[in-house]
Scaffold this motif. Structure first.
Motif, PDB file in Angstrom:
ATOM      1  N   ILE A  90      -5.511  -4.873   4.472  1.00 41.48           N
ATOM      2  CA  ILE A  90      -6.702  -4.082   3.511  1.00 41.48           C
ATOM      3  C   ILE A  90      -6.599  -4.844   2.018  1.00 41.48           C
ATOM      4  N   LEU A  91      -7.707  -5.720   1.719  1.00 40.20           N
ATOM      5  CA  LEU A  91      -7.742  -6.098   0.451  1.00 40.20           C
ATOM      6  C   LEU A  91      -8.246  -5.154  -0.478  1.00 40.20           C
ATOM      7  N   GLN A  92      -7.623  -4.884  -1.667  1.00 44.60           N
ATOM      8  CA  GLN A  92      -8.124  -4.235  -2.683  1.00 44.60           C
ATOM      9  C   GLN A  92      -8.182  -4.644  -3.660  1.00 44.60           C
ATOM     10  N   HIS A  93      -9.658  -4.901  -4.154  1.00 42.78           N
ATOM     11  CA  HIS A  93     -10.330  -5.608  -5.400  1.00 42.78           C
ATOM     12  C   HIS A  93     -10.882  -4.709  -6.354  1.00 42.78           C
ATOM     13  N   GLY A  94      -9.976  -4.345  -7.664  1.00 35.65           N
ATOM     14  CA  GLY A  94     -10.213  -3.198  -8.408  1.00 35.65           C
ATOM     15  C   GLY A  94     -10.088  -1.853  -7.658  1.00 35.65           C
ATOM     16  N   VAL A  95     -10.862  -1.015  -7.336  1.00 37.76           N
ATOM     17  CA  VAL A  95     -10.717   0.229  -6.603  1.00 37.76           C
ATOM     18  C   VAL A  95     -11.265   0.166  -5.329  1.00 37.76           C
ATOM     19  N   ASN A  96     -11.932  -1.068  -4.986  1.00 34.87           N
ATOM     20  CA  ASN A  96     -12.816  -1.145  -3.830  1.00 34.87           C
ATOM     21  C   ASN A  96     -11.717  -1.807  -2.606  1.00 34.87           C
ATOM     22  N   GLN A  97     -12.030  -1.425  -1.444  1.00 34.84           N
ATOM     23  CA  GLN A  97     -10.994  -1.848  -0.218  1.00 34.84           C
ATOM     24  C   GLN A  97     -11.822  -2.346   0.988  1.00 34.84           C
ATOM     25  N   VAL A  98     -11.616  -3.474   1.303  1.00 31.85           N
ATOM     26  CA  VAL A  98     -12.144  -4.266   2.449  1.00 31.85           C
ATOM     27  C   VAL A  98     -11.070  -4.840   3.128  1.00 31.85           C
ATOM     28  N   LEU A  99     -11.642  -5.054   4.519  1.00 34.96           N
ATOM     29  CA  LEU A  99     -10.587  -5.528   5.518  1.00 34.96           C
ATOM     30  C   LEU A  99     -10.617  -7.106   5.365  1.00 34.96           C
ATOM     31  N   ALA A 100      -9.358  -7.833   5.517  1.00 36.66           N
ATOM     32  CA  ALA A 100      -9.424  -9.132   5.485  1.00 36.66           C
ATOM     33  C   ALA A 100      -8.436  -9.505   6.431  1.00 36.66           C
ATOM     34  N   LYS A 101      -8.766 -10.961   6.850  1.00 35.81           N
ATOM     35  CA  LYS A 101      -8.017 -11.752   7.863  1.00 35.81           C
ATOM     36  C   LYS A 101      -7.727 -13.143   7.215  1.00 35.81           C
ATOM     37  N   VAL A 102      -6.508 -13.481   7.504  1.00 32.34           N
ATOM     38  CA  VAL A 102      -6.036 -14.617   6.949  1.00 32.34           C
ATOM     39  C   VAL A 102      -6.630 -15.767   8.036  1.00 32.34           C
ATOM     40  N   ASP A 103      -7.658 -16.540   7.327  1.00 30.40           N
ATOM     41  CA  ASP A 103      -8.418 -17.726   8.098  1.00 30.40           C
ATOM     42  C   ASP A 103      -7.645 -18.978   8.207  1.00 30.40           C
ATOM     43  N   SER A 104      -7.007 -19.173   6.871  1.00 33.22           N
ATOM     44  CA  SER A 104      -6.038 -20.476   7.163  1.00 33.22           C
ATOM     45  C   SER A 104      -5.112 -20.427   5.676  1.00 33.22           C
ATOM     46  N   ILE A 105      -3.951 -21.281   5.897  1.00 38.39           N
ATOM     47  CA  ILE A 105      -3.117 -21.239   4.934  1.00 38.39           C
ATOM     48  C   ILE A 105      -3.286 -22.642   4.580  1.00 38.39           C
TER      49      ILE A 105
END
Length: 419
Positions: free
Chosen positions: A340-355
């Motif tokens: 879960i990526l929290q940016h400010g007060v908003n949350q979205v689902l996030a997937k690690v695409d590449s390192i």
């Protein structure tokens, strides 16, 4: 709009084991008469118990029992003191590699930093890490306090050699030379802490406190783009304000004025600023750092978590982003992991695409890696479930940072700085 008369400076401190950081902070508190009588008595008593013929000022800041017993700093402590014209908040952070996450926490809200170097040891591996973190978090001013000059006979050449070594680091960083100040000090004896040193008369610059007092701090060093995240929708529903509908929040970046055309994100609907309220007063303009309530000319749908921006200063809106990540959890960040990526007060689902790689904190580049472990810093690309509206961290600290949250445990695993 500001009613503040006194300057506020947030300072992060960093130093390796036995560099004398806690002693330096204790000396600052003592010289500014910021120690309470009972605290000073405790320092005198404990210093005698340890057999010292001097006051051990490190006892003023090493608050945990484990810290006092080991003579090291473990946790982040916030220490408050003031002079006639300035209020100071010092984030006393540990300097060891295993506490990198604590250093990041302390530096994240700071506008200045003090990096301590032991005059006997010079620039060491930990010094690189301390400076790298301040560079990463865009801390505006850095004081390099070369401490324990009394143990090298106050030798100017020792100071100059360390300064030369550190200047090689500055060339690799984003700092300009005028953002970094070198000061030779002896925290134990008070040389160049709150006043000039008679012994080191070869140094003609300001003392540590004099330098901090003269700093012109811009707490809102973001770019000129106004960012207003809505924290609360105000609907009093009283007789006097029956139809009032305002949006409360804190303004970052640039100014907002009555009549400005604004865009509401994420809906991209537009309107104009009708009025700006602060408590029971109205203003024509809000400045960065102001906590205000804004009303709009049109009845548009605005909720908590939405953001008002000037229509000609839109941030990026993307479902993919690249960021520098500091791993703050023992569970490694791996390719394909979902968060879960929290940016400010908003949350979205996030997937690690590449390192892209593990970042070397001596500014020497990156190396390939399949995961980021606790306290690692790396460059990572993410794919998001829906767009977020962001600025690069270098332009806007408030709108260019985020945290990653584990979906199962809901623990914070990482902090991110958008490139």
């Amino acid at each position: 709009m500001s009613t503040e008369n006194r300057k506020l400076i947030n300072i992060a401190t960093a130093g390796s084991v036995d560099d004398g950081k806690s002693t330096l902070i204790g000396r600052l508190l003592y010289d500014t008469k910021s120690l309470t009588t009972d605290k000073l008595e405790a320092i005198e008593r404990n210093s005698k118990q340890k057999g010292f013929d001097y006051l051990d000022f490190s006892l003023a800041t090493d608050g945990l029992v484990a810290e006092r017993e080991q003579g090291i700093t473990i946790d982040v402590a916030h220490i408050y003191f003031n002079t006639e014209k300035t209020n100071y908040i010092i984030a006393d952070t540990p300097g060891h590699v295993e506490y990198t996450r604590n250093m990041v926490t302390g530096a994240s809200t700071s506008s200045a930093a003090i990096i301590l170097i032991d005059a006997r040891k010079g620039v060491i591996e930990q010094t690189y890490r301390h400076f790298f973190i301040n560079n990463l978090l865009r801390v505006g001013h850095v004081v390099v306090a070369i401490n324990k000059m009394d143990l090298v006979d106050y030798d100017q050449q020792v100071f100059e050699d360390i300064k030369k070594d550190f200047e090689a680091l500055i060339e690799k960083s984003d700092y300009s030379e005028d953002q970094v100040k070198f000061i030779p000090v002896s925290a134990l004896h008070g040389d160049n802490i709150a006043g000039s040193s008679e012994i080191m008369n070869w140094y003609q610059g300001p003392s540590l406190l004099d330098y901090l007092e003269a700093l012109e701090i811009d707490e809102h060093e973001d770019n000129s783009a106004a960012r207003f995240p809505v924290q609360y929708v105000v609907r009093p529903k009283t007789e006097a304000y029956h139809d009032f509908r305002g949006f409360a929040g804190k303004l970052y970046g640039g100014n907002l004025s009555v009549g400005d055309e604004v865009t509401v994100l994420p809906s991209f609907t537009t309107s104009k600023v009708k009025s700006i309220h602060f408590f029971d007063q109205e203003f024509e303009e809000a400045t960065p750092g102001s906590s205000v309530t804004i009303t709009l000319e049109d009845e548009v749908d605005v909720s908590r978590g939405d953001m008002l921006v000037k229509s000609d200063e839109l941030p990026k809106s993307e479902k993919q982003l690249s960021a520098t990540i500091c791993q703050v959890n023992s569970k490694p960040l791996r390719l394909g992991t979902k968060y879960i990526l929290q940016h400010g007060v908003n949350q979205v689902l996030a997937k690690v695409d590449s390192i892209e790689g593990l970042v070397h904190t001596d500014f020497s580049g990156t190396e390939e890696t399949e995961q980021l472990k606790l306290n690692d810093i790396g460059k990572v690309n993410f794919r998001l479930s829906k767009p977020i509206h962001f600025d690069p961290y270098g332009d806007s600290k408030s709108n260019g940072s985020f945290i990653l949250i584990d979906e199962a445990s809901y623990d914070t695993t990482s902090v991110g700085f958008i490139q």
